[in-house]
Design an enzyme around this catalytic site. Structure first.
Site, PDB file in Angstrom:
ATOM      1  N   GLN A  96       0.823  -1.217   0.000  1.00  0.00           N
ATOM      2  CA  GLN A  96       0.000   0.000   0.000  1.00  0.00           C
ATOM      3  C   GLN A  96       0.856   1.266   0.000  1.00  0.00           C
ATOM      4  O   GLN A  96       0.356   2.342  -0.335  1.00  0.00           O
ATOM      5  CB  GLN A  96      -0.956   0.014   1.191  1.00  0.00           C
ATOM      6  N   LEU A 118      -7.705   1.730   3.432  1.00  0.00           N
ATOM      7  CA  LEU A 118      -6.994   3.001   3.275  1.00  0.00           C
ATOM      8  C   LEU A 118      -6.728   3.309   1.801  1.00  0.00           C
ATOM      9  O   LEU A 118      -6.546   4.467   1.431  1.00  0.00           O
ATOM     10  CB  LEU A 118      -5.666   2.974   4.043  1.00  0.00           C
ATOM     11  N   GLU A 130      -5.594  -7.947   5.339  1.00  0.00           N
ATOM     12  CA  GLU A 130      -4.172  -7.668   5.074  1.00  0.00           C
ATOM     13  C   GLU A 130      -3.520  -8.800   4.281  1.00  0.00           C
ATOM     14  O   GLU A 130      -2.689  -8.551   3.405  1.00  0.00           O
ATOM     15  CB  GLU A 130      -3.412  -7.409   6.382  1.00  0.00           C
TER      16      GLU A 130
HETATM   17 NI    NI Z   1      -6.775  -2.295   2.974  1.00  0.00          NI
END
Ligand code: NI
Length: 180
Positions: free
Chosen positions: A50, A89, A131
């Protein structure tokens, strides 16, 4: 400045990460960078890809607000399917019921390279699955219908356009802008 979090759909997010092979202090800078971005975004988990680093390591948030790192995780067992309202996110402001398993047993390595096993349920089980998905190149939107995914893609394109305009110091056009 924390490293920016990649916005879906980004190729890095849909690419399986490489296993971590070097443990110990070599991992500290990456874990710190990930934590910085995670805290700035007030998230409950973050995967290395990410922030653009294609390595199989992530931070996972416990319900008590603490975090632990998982490297090279493998799901050993999963229980009955449930759905859980999830966000990410990398897909800001989007929340959707996402198919998950109620309980999982996971094996992973900690930052020293030691193997750990963990049985989790509730929110922790969902964060782990989320995750681990990231590390395999899967974002939660990949579990949703094509229609929902298509709408999200449009909203993310708009969000990135707005952010780029903001970064360039320009005026951000929104639907409620008054033009003359
Ligand atoms: Ni995520």
């Amino acid at each position: 400045m924390p490293k920016p979090i990649l916005i879906w759909p980004d190729k890095v997010l849909s690419t399986r990460t490489r296993p971590v092979t070097e443990f110990g202090p070599a991992l500290d800078p990456l874990l710190e960078e990930m934590m910085e971005s995670l805290r700035a975004a007030e998230g409950i988990g973050i995967a290395a890809n990410q922030i653009g680093v294609p390595l199989a390591i992530a931070w996972v948030g416990r319900e008590d607000g603490t975090f632990f790192e998982i490297a090279n995780p493998v799901v050993l067992e999963k229980s009955e399917p449930v759905s859980f309202e999830e966000g990410c996110l990398s897909v800001p402001h989007e929340w959707e019921q996402t198919p998950r398993f109620a309980k999982v047993r996971v094996r992973y390595q900690d930052r020293t390279g030691a193997f750990q096993e963990l049985a989790a349920e509730g929110r922790l089980a969902h964060v782990l699955q989320h995750e681990i998905d990231h590390l395999e190149g899967t974002t939660f939107v990949d579990h949703l219908s094509q229609l929902k995914r298509g709408l999200m893609r449009k909203r993310m394109q708009k969000l990135q356009k707005d952010r780029a305009a903001e970064a360039a110091g320009g005026h951000v056009h929104t639907d409620d802008c008054d033009h003359d």
